[in-house]
Design an enzyme around this catalytic site. Structure first.
Site, short mmCIF file in Angstrom:
data_model
loop_
_atom_site.label_atom_id
_atom_site.label_comp_id
_atom_site.label_asym_id
_atom_site.label_seq_id
_atom_site.Cartn_x
_atom_site.Cartn_y
_atom_site.Cartn_z
CG ASN A 1 -0.41 -0.52 2.55
OD1 ASN A 1 0.99 -0.06 2.69
ND2 ASN A 1 -0.96 0.30 3.49
CG HIS B 1 7.33 0.68 -12.64
ND1 HIS B 1 8.56 1.71 -11.82
CD2 HIS B 1 7.67 -0.29 -11.67
CE1 HIS B 1 8.53 0.92 -10.80
NE2 HIS B 1 7.96 0.43 -10.62
CE LYS C 1 -10.71 -2.72 -18.35
NZ LYS C 1 -11.36 -3.38 -19.36
CE LYS D 1 -23.24 -16.99 -7.69
NZ LYS D 1 -23.84 -18.37 -7.49
#
Length: 186
Positions: free
Chosen positions: A87, A110, A161, A178
């Site tokens: 983190n 990067h 994503k 689902k």
């Protein structure tokens, strides 16, 4: 919270020194205390290094946290055994969010659009797990990803994503499998 990528610049000497002290503290006072009896001790150490952690959260002793000051854990949130929390940017687990064993939360990378990746700058973006999100074993969560409320990321999935609330995703790269429907126990 903005989850967009940004270039933080060089890591300051102050952060480097803070990391040295954290790594020593982690090695000597965090990781050796493995039983649930020491759960609050581990949370106290994280808090001493700037983490915002609720007292009923759980962080296993084998978890590797890069920067406690960039960690936020809600009520009953859990970082399971052998989780790597890289983190360099903020990692947030809201109430009841769970990260299962051997998973990797990665907030940094990067800029690969440069010709010479060795000279490319570090980029970071936060990771947010909304209320009740569940990350399966050995999953990878990339920078700038938000896992929606009560969403499930299947074991070994790689997520690059955002994941919509109340969905189940899996695979590499993770794809919608689902809608999640929780059945009542009878």
């Amino acid at each position: 919270m903005k989850l967009e990528r940004h270039t933080p610049g060089r890591v300051s000497l102050g952060i480097k020194l803070k990391r040295v002290v954290w790594n020593l503290t982690s090695a000597l006072l965090f990781r050796p205390f493995i039983t649930p009896v020491f759960r609050k001790w581990r949370l106290l150490l994280l808090r001493m290094f700037g983490a915002e952690v609720e007292w009923d959260a759980n962080v296993y002793a084998s978890v590797k946290v890069w920067a406690p000051w960039m960690l936020r854990l809600g009520h009953r949130a859990c970082l399971g055994p052998e989780v790597i929390c890289y983190n360099q940017d903020l990692v947030v687990l809201e109430d009841d969010a769970i990260v299962s064993q051997y998973s990797y939360l990665c907030t940094a990378g990067h800029d690969i659009d440069h010709a010479n990746t060795a000279d490319s700058g570090l980029i970071t973006a936060p990771i947010v797990l909304r209320r009740g999100a569940w990350i399966g074993s050995r999953a990878f969560i990339g920078m700038g990803v938000e896992i929606g409320e009560n969403a499930v990321v299947g074991a070994t999935a790689s997520v690059y994503k955002n994941v919509e609330p109340w969905t189940v995703v899996g695979g590499n790269p993770a794809k919608f499998l689902k809608k999640r429907i929780i059945k009542e126990n009878k």
